[in-house]
Motif scaffolding. Structure first.
Motif, PDB file in Angstrom:
ATOM      1  N   ASN A   1       0.925  -1.001   0.187  1.00 36.60           N
ATOM      2  CA  ASN A   1       0.241  -0.264  -0.172  1.00 36.60           C
ATOM      3  C   ASN A   1       1.252   1.631  -0.576  1.00 36.60           C
ATOM      4  OD1 ASN A   1       0.833  -0.221   2.415  1.00 36.60           O
ATOM      5  ND2 ASN A   1      -0.801  -0.735   3.458  1.00 36.60           N
TER       6      ASN A   1
ATOM      7  N   ALA B   1       1.390   3.419   2.484  1.00 35.12           N
ATOM      8  CA  ALA B   1       2.522   3.465   3.740  1.00 35.12           C
ATOM      9  C   ALA B   1       3.533   2.987   3.681  1.00 35.12           C
ATOM     10  CB  ALA B   1       1.485   2.574   4.714  1.00 35.12           C
TER      11      ALA B   1
ATOM     12  N   ILE C   1       1.859  14.908   8.086  1.00 31.42           N
ATOM     13  CA  ILE C   1       0.737  14.273   7.865  1.00 31.42           C
ATOM     14  C   ILE C   1       0.208  13.130   8.963  1.00 31.42           C
ATOM     15  CG2 ILE C   1      -0.074  15.325   5.368  1.00 31.42           C
ATOM     16  CD1 ILE C   1       0.376  12.625   4.745  1.00 31.42           C
TER      17      ILE C   1
ATOM     18  N   ILE D   1      -2.267  10.089   8.298  1.00 34.24           N
ATOM     19  CA  ILE D   1      -3.764   9.895   7.140  1.00 34.24           C
ATOM     20  C   ILE D   1      -4.849   8.789   8.128  1.00 34.24           C
ATOM     21  CG2 ILE D   1      -3.839   8.197   5.128  1.00 34.24           C
ATOM     22  CD1 ILE D   1      -2.318  10.426   4.896  1.00 34.24           C
TER      23      ILE D   1
ATOM     24  N   HIS E   1       1.964  15.182   0.212  1.00 34.91           N
ATOM     25  CA  HIS E   1       0.138  15.553  -0.139  1.00 34.91           C
ATOM     26  C   HIS E   1      -0.210  16.009   1.128  1.00 34.91           C
ATOM     27  CE1 HIS E   1      -2.550  16.792  -3.124  1.00 34.91           C
ATOM     28  NE2 HIS E   1      -3.569  16.547  -2.469  1.00 34.91           N
TER      29      HIS E   1
ATOM     30  N   ASP F   1       5.121  12.058  -1.423  1.00 36.16           N
ATOM     31  CA  ASP F   1       4.152  11.474  -0.986  1.00 36.16           C
ATOM     32  C   ASP F   1       2.804  11.764  -1.649  1.00 36.16           C
ATOM     33  OD1 ASP F   1       2.180   9.613   0.323  1.00 36.16           O
ATOM     34  OD2 ASP F   1       2.132  10.281   1.941  1.00 36.16           O
TER      35      ASP F   1
ATOM     36  N   GLY G   1      -0.178  10.286  -2.272  1.00 42.37           N
ATOM     37  CA  GLY G   1      -1.536   9.613  -1.469  1.00 42.37           C
ATOM     38  C   GLY G   1      -2.633   8.594  -2.611  1.00 42.37           C
TER      39      GLY G   1
ATOM     40  N   SER H   1      -1.184   5.078  -4.009  1.00 44.87           N
ATOM     41  CA  SER H   1      -2.651   4.282  -3.819  1.00 44.87           C
ATOM     42  C   SER H   1      -2.759   3.865  -5.415  1.00 44.87           C
ATOM     43  CB  SER H   1      -3.199   4.097  -2.516  1.00 44.87           C
ATOM     44  OG  SER H   1      -2.925   5.366  -2.048  1.00 44.87           O
TER      45      SER H   1
ATOM     46  N   ASP I   1      -5.460   1.730  -4.611  1.00 42.62           N
ATOM     47  CA  ASP I   1      -6.816   1.357  -4.388  1.00 42.62           C
ATOM     48  C   ASP I   1      -7.745   2.696  -4.109  1.00 42.62           C
ATOM     49  OD1 ASP I   1      -6.225   1.859  -1.869  1.00 42.62           O
ATOM     50  OD2 ASP I   1      -7.000   0.070  -1.318  1.00 42.62           O
TER      51      ASP I   1
ATOM     52  N   ALA J   1      -2.681  -1.324  -3.492  1.00 40.39           N
ATOM     53  CA  ALA J   1      -1.266  -1.298  -3.420  1.00 40.39           C
ATOM     54  C   ALA J   1      -0.696   0.612  -2.734  1.00 40.39           C
ATOM     55  CB  ALA J   1      -1.356  -1.933  -4.978  1.00 40.39           C
TER      56      ALA J   1
ATOM     57  N   SER K   1     -10.851   8.765   1.425  1.00 41.22           N
ATOM     58  CA  SER K   1      -9.612   8.892   1.836  1.00 41.22           C
ATOM     59  C   SER K   1      -8.966   9.370   1.991  1.00 41.22           C
ATOM     60  CB  SER K   1      -9.627   7.265   0.339  1.00 41.22           C
ATOM     61  OG  SER K   1     -10.219   5.766   1.165  1.00 41.22           O
TER      62      SER K   1
HETATM   63  C1  LIG Z   1      -4.021   7.602   2.132  1.00 37.19           C
HETATM   64  C2  LIG Z   1      -2.371   8.369   1.970  1.00 37.19           C
HETATM   65  C3  LIG Z   1      -1.329   7.331   1.930  1.00 37.19           C
HETATM   66  C4  LIG Z   1      -1.420   6.249   2.712  1.00 37.19           C
HETATM   67  O1  LIG Z   1      -1.885   5.042   1.513  1.00 37.19           O
HETATM   68  P1  LIG Z   1      -2.984   3.344   1.958  1.00 37.19           P
HETATM   69  O2  LIG Z   1      -1.948   2.962   0.388  1.00 37.19           O
HETATM   70  O3  LIG Z   1      -3.808   3.541   2.546  1.00 37.19           O
HETATM   71  O4  LIG Z   1      -1.356   3.652   2.765  1.00 37.19           O
HETATM   72  C5  LIG Z   1      -0.673   7.969   2.274  1.00 37.19           C
HETATM   73  N1  LIG Z   1      -0.549   9.155   2.049  1.00 37.19           N
HETATM   74  C6  LIG Z   1      -0.808  10.391   1.773  1.00 37.19           C
HETATM   75  C7  LIG Z   1      -0.835  11.615   1.550  1.00 37.19           C
HETATM   76  C8  LIG Z   1      -2.499   9.603   1.239  1.00 37.19           C
HETATM   77  O5  LIG Z   1      -3.437  10.176   0.928  1.00 37.19           O
END
Ligand SMILES: *Cc1c(COP(=O)(O)O)cnc(C)c1O
Length: 485
Positions: A166, A168, A192, A194, A240, A272, A274, A306, A308, A316, A410
């Motif tokens: 994922n 993260a 951040i 999340i 982000h 990052d 997201g 991400s 999903d 992923a 999300s």
């Molecule tokens: C959602 C998000 C994550 C985490 O993503 P996952 O796929 O849920 O592990 C990390 N960074 C940002 C900025 C996000 O918006």
């Protein structure tokens, strides 16, 4: 009163009854041989039914011994209780639900709905062998990232790509592989959280990086970064701010400027992102989200996003960017621990192929279709469902249709809302309204396909944006209304 307090008097009179009642309970064999359990045995098999019978008898014995006055049950009633136990135990702990919350990419409800093409690809990968880490042409060993590498590079303009569990995990792996035992710079405005314990300072610690906070919560300037870069700096990270907005007197350093500052000192910039949409969502009337390809073009060396969220694929974490950095990330032992299965890769490849085709996207990507669905279309669905919902709610509730606002969810675009429409069920009388609302929400959740709405402004709101099978909802509402009488 007096004779009841004599020591043992109460017990002495209860005991023979209790013993007789216990003795009257049928044996397991007697229960399993009863005709009323034949269908249950046929459907679920002997081991499960036997265990349920043992549990049921055990529970009854306990109640009798505790002297709660329960009389031994008739055989039919016992068998019905055993059947109910079996069904409870065999029921999925991952039941399908109707998401009428108005949040499309709802983490608690499983986020994105996948394209049929991805579902077919996953089914095929589950049923048979696949060349996951095998090069069919040469007969040699392959790399599982090769399944999606080309597609990700084509879609984002990156030189290299890799996939983990994922986003993260993508952030954790990138930080560890490139920044362990060194300093990683990040703006104070982007530290951040999340949700679900993804907090940037904790991820930094877990990756073995020293977090260097730059600037202030609301304003961070280019010179803050330039001043903070030192001999131990390994990486500049930009996150982000996907689930909140810093408004008012604010300043952040755009990727382009940040990249220039980092590159002047030979340091990489990782972003990052997201949610990570791969196409400009504005063409579907949706708020604009930064795209990985734009962030790379602006000078970022790596982007994490991400699978999903807005991408609408499987869970992923995608890492795209400079070939040498991706190679270092792939070599880290942690990559092995965070790698994805053939199921994820099959679903991801099929989803990315849809994007690469640039053909009939809203038809083929259900998450995009839900996000792009127009309020008028949703209102029409509300009108069709209103009678069944009103009837199910009962005379104590007023049922009406109201405009509302859906959320992307999300952590994508927390401030933006999508115009939508809801069936609103409000108690007619203020007295006991809270209790009635809770009871209605519970009845909706107790349906065979649980209906999840939201309680707001003293009413149950059912935003029908994400309702795909109207017929199934209608049918179960009517059935329940009849059954509940
Ligand atoms: C959602 C998000 C994550 C985490 O993503 P996952 O796929 O849920 O592990 C990390 N960074 C940002 C900025 C996000 O918006």
């Amino acid at each position: 009163m007096a004779n009841l307090t004599l020591p043992g008097a109460g017990e002495a009179s209860a005991k023979p009854d209790q013993t007789a009642a216990l003795a009257q309970l049928p044996s397991i064999d007697r229960l399993l041989a009863d005709a009323s359990l034949a269908a249950t045995l046929e459907q679920f098999g002997q081991p499960l039914v036997k265990r349920a019978a043992q549990d049921e008898l055990g529970a009854r014995r306990e109640r009798l011994r505790a002297g709660d006055g329960a009389v031994p049950a008739a055989l039919g009633e016992l068998c019905a209780a055993i059947d109910a136990r079996v069904r409870r135990r065999a029921a999925s702990r991952l039941p399908a639900v109707f998401n009428l919350t108005g949040t499309v990419i709802h983490t608690n409800l499983g986020r994105a709905l996948l394209p049929d093409e991805a579902i077919d690809a996953v089914a095929a990968a589950m049923r048979g062998f696949v060349a996951l880490e095998y090069d069919v042409a040469s007969g040699g060993r392959g790399d599982r990232d090769d399944v999606v590498d080309d597609l990700l590079c084509e879609l984002t303009g990156a030189e290299g790509a890799t996939v983990v569990n994922n986003c993260a995990a993508a952030v954790l792996l990138t930080l560890k592989a490139l920044g362990a035992k060194k300093e990683v710079l990040i703006s104070r405005g982007e530290l951040i959280e999340i949700g679900g314990a993804f907090r940037m300072p904790d991820i930094m610690k877990a990756a073995g990086c020293k977090l260097v906070e730059v600037g202030t919560t609301n304003r961070t300037h280019a010179r803050d970064f330039a001043d903070a870069i030192g001999p131990r700096t390994a990486l500049v990270l930009k996150a982000h701010t996907s689930n909140y907005a810093v408004t008012g007197f604010t300043a952040a350093v755009p990727e382009q400027e940040l990249a220039a500052i980092a590159h002047a000192r030979n340091i990489a910039l990782a972003v990052d992102l997201g949610s990570g949409a791969l196409i400009d969502l504005a063409q579907f009337g949706l708020p604009k989200e930064p795209l990985p390809q734009e962030v790379l073009a602006a000078g970022a060396d790596l982007v994490m996003f991400s699978g999903d969220k807005l991408l609408g694929g499987p869970q992923a974490g995608l890492i795209v960017g400079r070939r040498d950095l991706v190679a270092r990330i792939k070599k880290d032992p942690l990559k092995r621990a965070l790698r994805v299965s053939k199921l994820t890769l099959a679903a991801l490849e099929a989803t990315l192929r849809i994007y690469a085709s640039a053909f009939r996207l809203p038809e083929r990507l259900p998450t995009l279709a839900l996000l792009a669905r127009g309020a008028e279309d949703i209102r029409a669905a509300c009108e069709r469902l209103l009678p069944a919902l009103a009837q199910f709610a009962g005379a104590e509730f007023e049922a009406r249709i109201e405009a509302c606002a859906s959320q992307i969810g999300s952590g994508a675009q927390p401030v933006e809302r999508l115009p939508s429409c809801a069936v609103v069920l409000a108690p007619r009388l203020p007295k006991g309204a809270g209790r009635r609302l809770d009871a209605l929400a519970r009845r909706l959740r107790a349906l065979p396909l649980p209906v999840i709405g939201r309680v707001q402004d003293n009413a149950v709101w059912l935003d029908l944006r994400c309702l795909r099978d109207e017929g199934a909802l209608q049918a179960q509402l009517l059935r329940a209304t009849v059954e509940e009488g």
